[in-house]
Design a protein around this motif. Structure first.
Motif, PDB file in Angstrom:
ATOM      1  N   PHE A  14       6.236   2.871   0.682  1.00 20.20           N
ATOM      2  CA  PHE A  14       5.712   2.499  -0.358  1.00 20.20           C
ATOM      3  C   PHE A  14       5.715   0.882  -0.330  1.00 20.20           C
ATOM      4  O   PHE A  14       6.727   0.147  -0.165  1.00 20.20           O
ATOM      5  CB  PHE A  14       6.821   3.042  -1.602  1.00 20.20           C
TER       6      PHE A  14
ATOM      7  N   LEU B 274       4.037  -2.412  -2.626  1.00 24.10           N
ATOM      8  CA  LEU B 274       3.340  -2.758  -3.897  1.00 24.10           C
ATOM      9  C   LEU B 274       2.300  -3.585  -3.555  1.00 24.10           C
ATOM     10  O   LEU B 274       1.201  -3.761  -4.444  1.00 24.10           O
ATOM     11  CB  LEU B 274       4.073  -3.637  -4.910  1.00 24.10           C
TER      12      LEU B 274
ATOM     13  N   PRO C 273      -3.229  -1.713  -2.127  1.00 28.35           N
ATOM     14  CA  PRO C 273      -3.916  -0.955  -3.466  1.00 28.35           C
ATOM     15  C   PRO C 273      -3.576   0.434  -3.838  1.00 28.35           C
ATOM     16  O   PRO C 273      -3.335   0.697  -5.014  1.00 28.35           O
ATOM     17  CB  PRO C 273      -5.560  -0.748  -3.011  1.00 28.35           C
TER      18      PRO C 273
ATOM     19  N   PRO D 263       0.099   1.926  -3.331  1.00 29.23           N
ATOM     20  CA  PRO D 263       1.209   1.554  -3.062  1.00 29.23           C
ATOM     21  C   PRO D 263       2.066   2.694  -2.216  1.00 29.23           C
ATOM     22  O   PRO D 263       2.740   2.541  -1.151  1.00 29.23           O
ATOM     23  CB  PRO D 263       2.014   1.370  -4.176  1.00 29.23           C
ATOM     24  N   ALA D 264       1.571   4.030  -2.387  1.00 30.64           N
ATOM     25  CA  ALA D 264       2.160   5.266  -1.698  1.00 30.64           C
ATOM     26  C   ALA D 264       1.538   5.535  -0.680  1.00 30.64           C
ATOM     27  O   ALA D 264       0.199   6.023  -0.786  1.00 30.64           O
ATOM     28  CB  ALA D 264       2.628   6.187  -3.042  1.00 30.64           C
TER      29      ALA D 264
END
Lengths: 210, 335
Positions: free
Chosen positions: A189, A191, A194, A196-197
């Motif tokens: 993950f 931030l 684009p 995040p996960a």
């Protein structure tokens, strides 16, 4: 046909969709996403159900009938999700503290556990627990171990774990009771990305030995 | 951007909040945002901001700030006493601070969360489109500490709305909130027991949820004061499922948790009912020890039964009868 799913009201701002027909959960999620229903704020698949949250002021009854409409009809003409989902490769150092315990529980060797973990294709069933934590299920049985009797207060970020037939990677340091079998350097993950996960419901995953 | 507002003291707990970050469930990220959205929206309206501008949410009060530049503020929510350079100021009024002036909040005697909005909104860096601190996920701006300097955005074009602020009176009396049973009410032996007697808020109460206990409850041995425990029909495991805001989740202990802004997005205990969206701010403002009374709210569709339509229209129906029929038909068209 309309028996694709049971729709339950979850308060006045959410609907809980419980698929009942032969169509899988991911198919239901895809139909709902494709339908882009007005009034729906977000879609959250979990183990066997999908939660839809509604925007303020939207009429729940209206959204419910739209959902029923979107879920009616057959799934045969639809593209199969698996072919559209991308694959993520996760390099793992198999150095987890519970690796030997896992092998003992399964009545096999550490090498076999690693071979089993790396040889199968995993698929992200849903994201839960914490940001980026994907519940991965495999294309075949086995590798089912219970959670640890006592959960750890802090599992490090990047820990690769097994529990209840699922595998997962801890995106951040968190308490957790899963059996730890390895570590990855991959950031699950982030931030600054684009998206995040790294994993979302439907993502296919392969673990490789690093 | 340099800071316009300096935090001198954060009080017991202060975070930056807006209306949250909807739309990130697929990444495992919840909505977060102000626990009492009504109060944040009001504070923003008072200073002429968009209702979703970022402000400060603090618990009970205790916050002290100093203006680095001229700023216009409003304080809403729990009625903590407000002073500017030691001089009392009315709750929910619009306050202008000259550079160097200090605003201090005392501790609120009723209510729990105080909101401070600044004209222009707090302009800290957004994370996934929101400036809310999600205390469960650890996302968004760090909780405020003494010495923090907060930037303020450009002034909105509109003038502050300085009319009468529609305040919800906050008392320490029992709080009554409406609950729609479900989606897992059928997992309980007597789901209606939720509505029998009151619940008391424990001190395990934060932005994630409010944990409840039966007043004088002794762990379920004989359910004192006529308040029955919530018992399950059976002890099946619920496969993990999505949790809506306001969900009343019941763990095996039978003591429910009401999920607030930073709640986990999924959970493994059944949800007996959900607090209506409009009543969430009431729960968010209830204090430890305060009583919570749940009242049932029927979903509109299932509230209409065929019997409701059996109004015989002989002769000229009264206006009331006509209105009842129209209301029933209107509801039926929203199945």
């Amino acid at each position: 046909m309309s028996d694709v799913a049971e729709v339950r009201w979850a308060g006045d701002r959410a609907l809980l969709i419980c698929p009942t027909g032969h169509d899988g959960l991911l198919d239901v999620v895809e139909r709902l996403r494709d339908a882009a229903l007005p009034g729906v704020e977000d879609i959250l698949p979990a183990a066997e159900t999908v939660l839809l949250t509604l925007r303020d002021g939207s009429e729940q009854g209206v959204v419910e009938s739209e959902v029923r409409k979107a879920l009616s009809g057959t799934a045969s003409e639809r593209a199969i999700t698996a072919e559209r989902a991308e694959e993520v490769v996760i390099p793992v150092r198999y150095d987890g503290e519970d690796l030997a315990d896992v092998a003992a529980i399964l009545g096999t060797t550490v090498e076999d556990v690693i071979a089993e973990h790396t040889s199968r294709t995993w698929r992200c069933r849903f994201i839960g627990f914490t940001a980026g934590f994907g519940y991965l299920e495999s294309d075949r049985g086995g590798l089912v171990v219970p959670r640890r009797r006592q959960s750890r207060t802090a599992v490090p970020a990047g820990a690769v774990a097994l529990a209840d037939g699922f595998s997962a990677v801890y995106p951040r340091r968190a308490p957790g009771g899963w059996q730890l079998i390895g570590t990855t350097e991959l950031t699950m993950f982030d931030l600054s990305r684009p998206r995040p996960a790294l994993l979302t419901a439907g993502t296919r995953v392969r673990f490789v030995r690093s | 951007m340099s800071g316009a507002l300096r935090i001198l003291a954060p009080g017991p707990s202060a975070t930056i909040q807006d209306l949250g970050r909807p739309g990130w469930f697929s990444a495992g990220v919840g909505v977060s945002g102000a626990a009492d959205t009504d109060s944040l929206r009001l504070a923003n309206r008072l200073v002429g901001n968009d209702e979703g501008a970022a402000g400060i949410e603090c618990v009970l009060g205790g916050l002290q700030v100093e203006a680095i530049e001229v700023v216009t503020l409003a304080v809403t929510g729990a009625p903590a006493p407000i002073t500017v350079d030691g001089i009392p100021v009315d709750h929910a009024s619009v306050v202008r601070l000259e550079s160097g002036q200090r605003l201090a909040l005392g501790l609120a005697a009723t209510g729990l969360r105080v909101y401070l909005a600044v004209r222009g909104g707090l302009a800290v860096e957004p994370v996934l489109g929101s400036r809310s601190r999600d205390t469960l996920a650890g996302l968004g701006p760090e909780p405020l500490t003494a010495g923090d300097e907060l930037p303020v955005g450009p002034e909105p074009i509109g003038s502050p709305l300085t009319g009468i602020a529609p305040l919800t009176p906050m008392t320490n009396d029992p709080v009554v909130v409406r609950v729609q049973l479900g989606p897992r009410a059928d997992w309980f032996a007597q789901p209606e027991d939720l509505f029998v007697g009151g619940w008391s808020l424990t001190d395990r109460l934060d932005r994630i949820g409010a944990r409840l206990a039966r007043p004088g409850w002794d762990g379920g041995k004989d359910g004192q004061q006529g308040c029955p425990a919530l018992t399950r029909r059976d002890s099946r495991e619920l496969p993990t499922e999505g949790m809506p805001l306001g969900a009343i989740q019941v763990p095996p202990s039978g003591e429910p948790v009401v999920f607030l802004a930073d709640h986990p997005i999924t959970g493994g205990y059944p949800v007996i009912g959900v607090v209506l969206g409009a009543d969430i701010p009431l729960v968010a403002q209830a204090r430890p020890g305060q009583q919570l009374i749940f009242v049932p709210e029927q979903p509109r569709a299932s509230a209409v039964r065929l019997a409701d339509l059996q109004i015989t229209l002989r002769g000229r129906p009264s206006a009331t009868e006509t209105a009842a029929v129209i209301a029933a038909l209107t509801m039926l068209t929203h199945p």
